[in-house]
Design a protein around this motif. Structure first.
Motif, PDB file in Angstrom:
ATOM      1  N   PRO A 291       8.509  -5.352  -0.717  1.00  0.00           N
ATOM      2  CA  PRO A 291       8.037  -5.736   0.628  1.00  0.00           C
ATOM      3  C   PRO A 291       7.729  -7.228   0.754  1.00  0.00           C
ATOM      4  O   PRO A 291       7.818  -7.784   1.841  1.00  0.00           O
ATOM      5  CB  PRO A 291       6.752  -4.909   0.809  1.00  0.00           C
ATOM      6  N   LEU A 292       7.390  -7.847  -0.390  1.00  0.00           N
ATOM      7  CA  LEU A 292       7.029  -9.271  -0.351  1.00  0.00           C
ATOM      8  C   LEU A 292       8.233 -10.176  -0.028  1.00  0.00           C
ATOM      9  O   LEU A 292       8.051 -11.339   0.343  1.00  0.00           O
ATOM     10  CB  LEU A 292       6.436  -9.689  -1.700  1.00  0.00           C
ATOM     11  N   LEU A 293       9.446  -9.631  -0.165  1.00  0.00           N
ATOM     12  CA  LEU A 293      10.636 -10.433   0.171  1.00  0.00           C
ATOM     13  C   LEU A 293      10.655 -10.774   1.666  1.00  0.00           C
ATOM     14  O   LEU A 293      11.363 -11.688   2.096  1.00  0.00           O
ATOM     15  CB  LEU A 293      11.909  -9.670  -0.194  1.00  0.00           C
ATOM     16  N   GLY A 294       9.898 -10.009   2.430  1.00  0.00           N
ATOM     17  CA  GLY A 294       9.824 -10.280   3.871  1.00  0.00           C
ATOM     18  C   GLY A 294       8.522 -10.963   4.263  1.00  0.00           C
ATOM     19  O   GLY A 294       8.162 -10.966   5.438  1.00  0.00           O
ATOM     20  N   ASP A 295       7.832 -11.525   3.292  1.00  0.00           N
ATOM     21  CA  ASP A 295       6.541 -12.187   3.568  1.00  0.00           C
ATOM     22  C   ASP A 295       6.748 -13.346   4.543  1.00  0.00           C
ATOM     23  O   ASP A 295       7.817 -13.946   4.598  1.00  0.00           O
ATOM     24  CB  ASP A 295       5.960 -12.704   2.246  1.00  0.00           C
ATOM     25  N   ARG A 296       5.658 -13.687   5.281  1.00  0.00           N
ATOM     26  CA  ARG A 296       5.812 -14.775   6.260  1.00  0.00           C
ATOM     27  C   ARG A 296       5.923 -16.156   5.583  1.00  0.00           C
ATOM     28  O   ARG A 296       6.384 -17.109   6.189  1.00  0.00           O
ATOM     29  CB  ARG A 296       4.668 -14.751   7.274  1.00  0.00           C
ATOM     30  N   SER A 297       5.526 -16.244   4.321  1.00  0.00           N
ATOM     31  CA  SER A 297       5.606 -17.533   3.620  1.00  0.00           C
ATOM     32  C   SER A 297       6.888 -17.622   2.788  1.00  0.00           C
ATOM     33  O   SER A 297       7.215 -16.709   2.020  1.00  0.00           O
ATOM     34  CB  SER A 297       4.386 -17.693   2.703  1.00  0.00           C
TER      35      SER A 297
END
Lengths: 352, 473
Positions: A291-297
């Motif tokens: 899910p972190l691959l779509g993080d805003r940063s």
């Protein structure tokens, strides 16, 4: 009128002679220095204590107490690890130097008006391992000359003792030296206990982040539990450093804490936690990293992708899925970029 | 009429004598300052732990930026040399400035480049970037491919935009770095955090032994022209820049080897693409920026980290290079004329800039005029031959003395040229330099000044290179 060209010619002749003399003198000084270093090694010998040439050692030590060039020679021998001996000859060796007055000379040099003499004395004292060298060197951490402070920092690390670590931590707390310069010296086993004590000490609250960094650099398992605690309760900077520390420790048992840090409110903490998970080879973290691959940063996405790639075949498989099916276009892009670095994909690119 | 001319000639001669005295007094001051600075540096060498700096993960990371325009012959050797540097954290950014040769191709073939969507991190002026690539073979290598901007500054700005780290090191594509150059440079920023920019010594590699991208033995070649330049470089760096550094008024950090704090360079807008002395111009702008803000700062020079470069081995190439340097200097001095003699700018405004105007910009013109006037005086019999010879002899002798002073500093501190034969060539070059070369150089610079005053457009031109493989003697 003729005096002018004559004077100029004289000046030139003098200068040329000076240049040549400098070259010759330097060559002579180098030869003398080489001989002196050979004498040190020969006097120490390789056999038992009885075969050590004590009078020669004392003579060399007396010379060292007096001459800067001799101190430079001894320092270079110490830095190369050829001196002091690390076996039973160490104590008699130190005694010989002490009897020749070298310790006393170095102690007074630590208070010399010349910065170079102070710095060199600190390094020699520490490398020779004289008793109580930490107390001699510690005041130099507050010296006005930056080179002497740096040399004192180096010397305290050379002492390799808890007392030296305490002196370094004191300098860190009092802001006498740049924190990075202290931390990079506190990376050995002898520093772990003082670091752990300082982490729990309220006096060191302002420098906790740097202590966490140093604990990570020691790669000592004793650091894991305090770092996990700091990750759960510290300030943003402390949490970042705790993640970096855990990344360096590479202990699977810290993966739960790091997975929890992936949902931290700070992007820098999330990025560092992702990087740390990549180093753990713990396949269970894949689920949390995707899910972190779509993080805003952008940085968090990048670190997550790198971590997945570092996790090996299951991570690369997850990246493939993300590149094709992740709902977030940024995640798909990042995964595709990371996959391009995989050897098989790179070969295909090269062939194309 | 003749009387008026006679009077003018006598006045000019008196002026030249005073001017020479001023110039030599300044140079003597610089030699003394340089000697002191180098002596201090040498004495402190043993206190410095470069090994820890090189290995530490907490050392400040460095982005090395190499602008490359048609450098297919030397670029691989240069990149290889940089990637072998002993330092923990650095990246190498090659900026392909619209090369028309195979510069990008040779890099791509050797390092297996793939496209990288790196986002620029700074807003500084440069021509559009066509693509950014990273290497599959070495992740520290990044190649930025851009349109040709017609100047080195434009390429440097593009590199600056893509640089990631707090320090950036500018090097030329035809340079080789000593393996331990980076820790030596970075140490100055770590120990003295007020440091904004720093230059290192540039030495000439022609004739030296190069192995695996590094100079393993410094030697001098047989060509006199190159040996003359070696002495000139030693004088400029070991005496000149160390002296200026001691005074706190370094005006030139060589574009071939200079390191800066990235954020400070971005704060002043990066390099000026319209300048032909972009390195000196940037330094002057940084001085102005820091002084006007009342900031404690340092722009210095250290003589230990070494960068090796290939010197022009032919007169036309050398002439073109020196022409550009002189015009760049004049352009910069004109641009910053407001700082000259201004107390607000400290030693830079009160000492360095007036020195550069009086002795670097006007010096060659006055020297050439001096030769002409002396010849005229001899023809008209206004000056005795003995007087002219004595005057010329003193000028030559003092010139040689300063070159020997530079050799003395070299012997005191570094002694890179270990062979007696190489050392002898340098002593010989120091003597010959003032008999022909110096006069030729003054003429070249006077011509450049004339072209600049007439506003003739200037081009960068191309430097023919032999490559480092042939640098072996």
């Amino acid at each position: 009128m003729l005096l002018l060209p004559l004077g100029a010619a004289g000046l030139l002749a003098a200068l040329t002679t000076l240049v040549l003399a400098k070259r010759l003198l330097r060559a002579r000084a180098e030869r003398r220095s080489r001989r002196r270093r050979i004498r040190w090694v020969a006097a120490l010998g390789t056999g038992p204590v009885a075969e050590m040439r004590m009078s020669e050692l004392r003579s060399l030590a007396r010379q060292t107490a007096r001459s800067a060039a001799a101190q430079e020679d001894l320092l270079s021998l110490l830095a190369s690890g050829r001196l002091p001996p690390r076996d039973g000859r160490r104590v008699p060796f130190q005694q010989a130097l002490r009897r020749a007055g070298l310790r006393r000379a170095l102690r007074s040099a630590c208070a010399s008006r010349r910065a170079v003499a102070r710095g060199r004395a600190a390094l020699l004292t520490a490398r020779l391992g004289f008793e109580g060298c930490e107390r001699m060197i510690a005041p130099l951490m507050a010296d006005g000359d930056p080179d002497v402070r740096a040399a004192a920092c180096h010397a305290l690390a050379c002492c390799g003792s808890e007392e030296g670590a305490h002196a370094l931590l004191g300098a860190l707390r009092d802001g006498l030296v740049e924190p990075e310069r202290v931390v990079e010296r506190l990376t050995a086993e002898w520093a772990v206990r003082p670091l752990l004590r300082a982490l729990a000490d309220p006096d060191f609250a302002a420098t906790r982040a740097w202590i966490a960094e140093a604990l990570g650099l020691t790669q000592d398992p004793r650091a894991e539990a305090p770092l996990v605690r700091l990750l759960g309760s510290g300030s943003e900077e402390e949490r970042i450093r705790a993640c970096r520390g855990l990344w360096r420790l590479e202990r699977v048992s810290s993966s739960d804490a790091l997975v929890a840090a992936l949902s931290d409110r700070s992007a820098a903490v999330r990025a560092q936690a992702a990087r740390a998970l990549g180093a753990l080879s713990e396949p269970r973290s894949i689920e949390a990293l995707v899910p972190l691959l779509g993080d805003r940063s952008w940085w968090v996405r990048a670190r997550a992708a790198e971590a997945l790639r570092a996790l090996g075949a299951p991570g690369v498989e997850a990246l493939r899925w993300c590149a094709g099916s992740h709902p977030d276009p940024f995640a798909r892009e990042r995964a595709a970029e990371m996959l391009a670095l995989e050897p098989a994909a790179a070969d295909r690119l090269a062939a194309a | 009429m003749i009387d008026a001319l006679h009077h003018a000639v006598v006045t000019f001669n008196a002026f030249v004598i005073l001017y020479m005295l001023g110039q030599y007094a300044n140079q003597l001051l610089l030699v003394c300052c340089g000697w002191r600075e180098i002596s201090e540096y040498v004495k402190r060498r043993s206190l410095r732990d470069y090994d820890t700096i090189a290995r530490s993960e907490l050392s400040v990371p460095v982005s090395i930026v190499i602008p490359a325009y048609n450098e297919e012959d030397v670029i691989l050797e240069s990149v290889r040399s940089l990637l072998r540097s002993h330092y923990a954290a650095f990246e190498v950014i090659v900026v392909n400035d619209g090369s028309t040769d195979r510069t990008l191709d040779v890099l791509s073939e050797e390092y297996r480049l793939i496209e990288d969507r790196r986002v620029p991190r700074a807003k500084v002026r440069s021509k559009p970037v066509a693509g950014c690539y990273r290497s599959l073979r070495d992740e520290r290598l990044v190649v930025v491919d851009k349109q040709n901007g017609g100047s080195r500054a434009d390429a440097m700005n593009a590199g600056l935009r893509y640089a990631r780290y707090p320090l950036f090191l500018a090097v030329d594509a035809d340079t080789l770095l000593d393996v331990d150059a980076l820790p030596r440079l970075v140490r100055e920023f770590q120990v003295r955090p007020e440091t904004v920019g720093l230059g290192g010594i540039v030495r000439i590699a022609n004739g030296s032994t190069v192995e695996a991208g590094h100079v393993t033995e410094a030697r001098t070649p047989r060509q006199l022209l190159v040996n003359l330049q070696i002495v000139e470089y030693l004088r400029a760096f070991l005496v000149g820049r160390t002296g200026w550094s001691r005074i706190g008024a370094v005006l030139i950090v060589s574009g071939a080897f200079g390191i800066f704090r990235r954020e400070d360079v971005i704060a002043v807008g990066g390099y000026d693409p319209d300048s032909f002395a972009e390195d000196a111009e940037l330094v002057l702008r940084l001085h102005r920026h820091c002084r006007e803000r009342g900031r404690r700062y340092r722009i210095g020079f250290i003589a230990d980290p070494v960068c090796w470069t290939e010197a022009p081995a032919s007169l036309p190439t050398l002439k073109s290079q020196r022409n550009r340097w002189q015009r760049g200097l004049l352009q910069m001095l004109w641009q910053y004329r407001g700082m000259i003699g201004h107390r607000r700018y400290g030693s830079v405004g009160m000492f360095a800039l007036p020195y550069f105007v009086a002795f670097e910009a006007l010096g060659p013109v006055i020297e050439v005029c001096g030769y002409a006037v002396i010849t005229l005086s001899l023809i008209f019999g206004w000056l005795s031959t003995l007087m002219a010879v004595a005057f010329f002899g003193v000028a030559v002798a003092l010139g040689i003395a300063f070159s020997l002073g530079a050799l003395l500093v070299e012997e005191r501190a570094f002694q890179r040229y270990r062979r007696w034969r190489c050392f002898g060539r340098l002593v010989l070059a120091a003597g010959i330099e003032n008999l022909g070369y110096r006069q030729w150089y003054a003429l070249i610079r006077t011509h450049a000044t004339w072209l600049q005053l007439r506003g003739r457009p200037q081009k960068w031109g191309e430097m023919s290179r032999a490559g480092f493989a042939t640098a072996k003697s």
